[in-house]
Scaffold this motif. Structure first.
Motif, PDB file in Angstrom:
ATOM      1  N   UNK A   1      15.744  17.831  48.497  1.00 15.21           N
ATOM      2  CA  UNK A   1      15.702  18.230  47.086  1.00 15.21           C
ATOM      3  C   UNK A   1      14.374  18.904  46.760  1.00 15.21           C
ATOM      4  N   UNK A   2      13.312  18.332  47.284  1.00 25.45           N
ATOM      5  CA  UNK A   2      11.992  18.920  47.025  1.00 25.45           C
ATOM      6  C   UNK A   2      11.872  20.290  47.684  1.00 25.45           C
ATOM      7  N   UNK A   3      12.455  20.420  48.859  1.00 25.46           N
ATOM      8  CA  UNK A   3      12.395  21.707  49.554  1.00 25.46           C
ATOM      9  C   UNK A   3      13.045  22.797  48.727  1.00 25.46           C
ATOM     10  N   UNK A   4      14.154  22.462  48.089  1.00 29.32           N
ATOM     11  CA  UNK A   4      14.862  23.471  47.294  1.00 29.32           C
ATOM     12  C   UNK A   4      14.081  23.849  46.043  1.00 29.32           C
ATOM     13  N   UNK A   5      13.189  22.981  45.638  1.00 29.56           N
ATOM     14  CA  UNK A   5      12.318  23.338  44.524  1.00 29.56           C
ATOM     15  C   UNK A   5      11.119  24.129  45.026  1.00 29.56           C
ATOM     16  N   UNK A   6      10.641  23.770  46.199  1.00 27.95           N
ATOM     17  CA  UNK A   6       9.436  24.401  46.737  1.00 27.95           C
ATOM     18  C   UNK A   6       9.696  25.832  47.190  1.00 27.95           C
ATOM     19  N   UNK A   7      10.857  26.071  47.772  1.00 27.80           N
ATOM     20  CA  UNK A   7      11.128  27.378  48.376  1.00 27.80           C
ATOM     21  C   UNK A   7      10.954  28.539  47.388  1.00 27.80           C
ATOM     22  N   UNK A   8      11.634  28.527  46.230  1.00 29.30           N
ATOM     23  CA  UNK A   8      11.458  29.657  45.309  1.00 29.30           C
ATOM     24  C   UNK A   8      10.031  29.779  44.782  1.00 29.30           C
ATOM     25  N   UNK A   9       9.349  28.665  44.721  1.00 34.20           N
ATOM     26  CA  UNK A   9       7.957  28.695  44.269  1.00 34.20           C
ATOM     27  C   UNK A   9       7.095  29.471  45.256  1.00 34.20           C
ATOM     28  N   UNK A  10       7.209  29.133  46.526  1.00 32.90           N
ATOM     29  CA  UNK A  10       6.439  29.847  47.540  1.00 32.90           C
ATOM     30  C   UNK A  10       6.909  31.289  47.661  1.00 32.90           C
ATOM     31  N   UNK A  11       8.217  31.493  47.503  1.00 33.86           N
ATOM     32  CA  UNK A  11       8.745  32.854  47.576  1.00 33.86           C
ATOM     33  C   UNK A  11       8.112  33.728  46.504  1.00 33.86           C
ATOM     34  N   UNK A  12       7.919  33.166  45.319  1.00 32.64           N
ATOM     35  CA  UNK A  12       7.298  33.922  44.234  1.00 32.64           C
ATOM     36  C   UNK A  12       5.860  34.281  44.595  1.00 32.64           C
ATOM     37  N   UNK A  13       5.202  33.407  45.334  1.00 29.89           N
ATOM     38  CA  UNK A  13       3.816  33.665  45.753  1.00 29.89           C
ATOM     39  C   UNK A  13       3.757  34.617  46.949  1.00 29.89           C
ATOM     40  N   UNK A  14       4.894  34.866  47.573  1.00 36.70           N
ATOM     41  CA  UNK A  14       4.921  35.633  48.809  1.00 36.70           C
ATOM     42  C   UNK A  14       4.995  37.126  48.638  1.00 36.70           C
TER      43      UNK A  14
END
Lengths: 114, 114
Positions: free
Chosen positions: B10-23
């Motif tokens: 669940x945390x991964x699915x929250x983290x992924x778009x966050x890092x993607x935005x920073x990418x």
DNA sequence: AGTGAGTGCAACCCATCGGTTGCATTTTTT
DNA sequence: AAAAAATGCAACCGATGGGTTGCACTCACT
């Protein structure tokens, strides 16, 4: 007149692909597996995941180009291991951004109180 | 039997778009501008950048959906401000991963020394 | 009231991404 | 030597991403 710790454009170009590599749920779960389960092979990693082995291979290559993972051949298998240094880089970049914000807030506060 | 701090799916699915935005280098430089230069409008931000205003708008929307940025209308202009909370989340995710690695290393060491 | 600055909306383009399938290649293993 | 395991390579596909152009709209200012 930027501080040496500031986020220069050169640093941004290094940081972007790093965060981009982290920006995928499948890749994050691969990193977690490699952290917790130690060095693993592609087939073992794809056994845990829903997607195909080749998809996992591609993700591992992305992580490898970002420096987050390393591979060594061992007979007919290829062993993938987590690379903690690069994660520390990512942490540093976030810290720099956060610091930049704090500095701006402080000088704004100083301006208001002036 | 995962620790409460562990990186659950669940945390991964929250983290992924966050890092993607920073990418993305352009988005990172937008964040830097909003950190250092305080609240700004789209036209001002696009004045600094090489790409068009509409491209910047799209990037700001991505950052906004990731929670890294907030916008408020002010007359005919729209003011964009940096949102530090979400950056702290990203930091936490990295810290969890890093910790996961440390724990694994420690137990490996214990195993070897046993 | 009318001009211009600041945005919003929509269509379109090309490149990259995530994923698949199929088959070739290299090592074990029996 | 032959079968099976682990991987590599390549083509293909649909979706998304970053970017552009063109035009409509809203609000400020004289």
């Amino acid at each position: 007149m930027s501080r040496p710790e500031a986020l220069s454009p050169a640093r941004l170009k290094d940081a972007a692909p790093l965060f981009a590599a982290l920006g995928d749920a499948t890749r994050l779960s691969l990193l977690v597996s490699l952290c917790a389960g130690g060095p693993l092979t592609v087939t073992r990693l794809s056994g845990q995941s829903a997607v195909s082995r080749q998809a996992i291979t591609k993700h591992l290559e992305v992580l490898s180009e970002a420096g987050l993972v390393k591979s060594t051949r061992h007979g007919r298998e290829r062993i993938w291991t987590f690379e903690p240094k690069r994660l520390e880089d990512a942490h540093q970049y976030l810290a720099r951004l956060s610091r930049e914000w704090d500095v701006a807030l402080a000088s704004l506060k100083a301006f208001v109180e002036d």
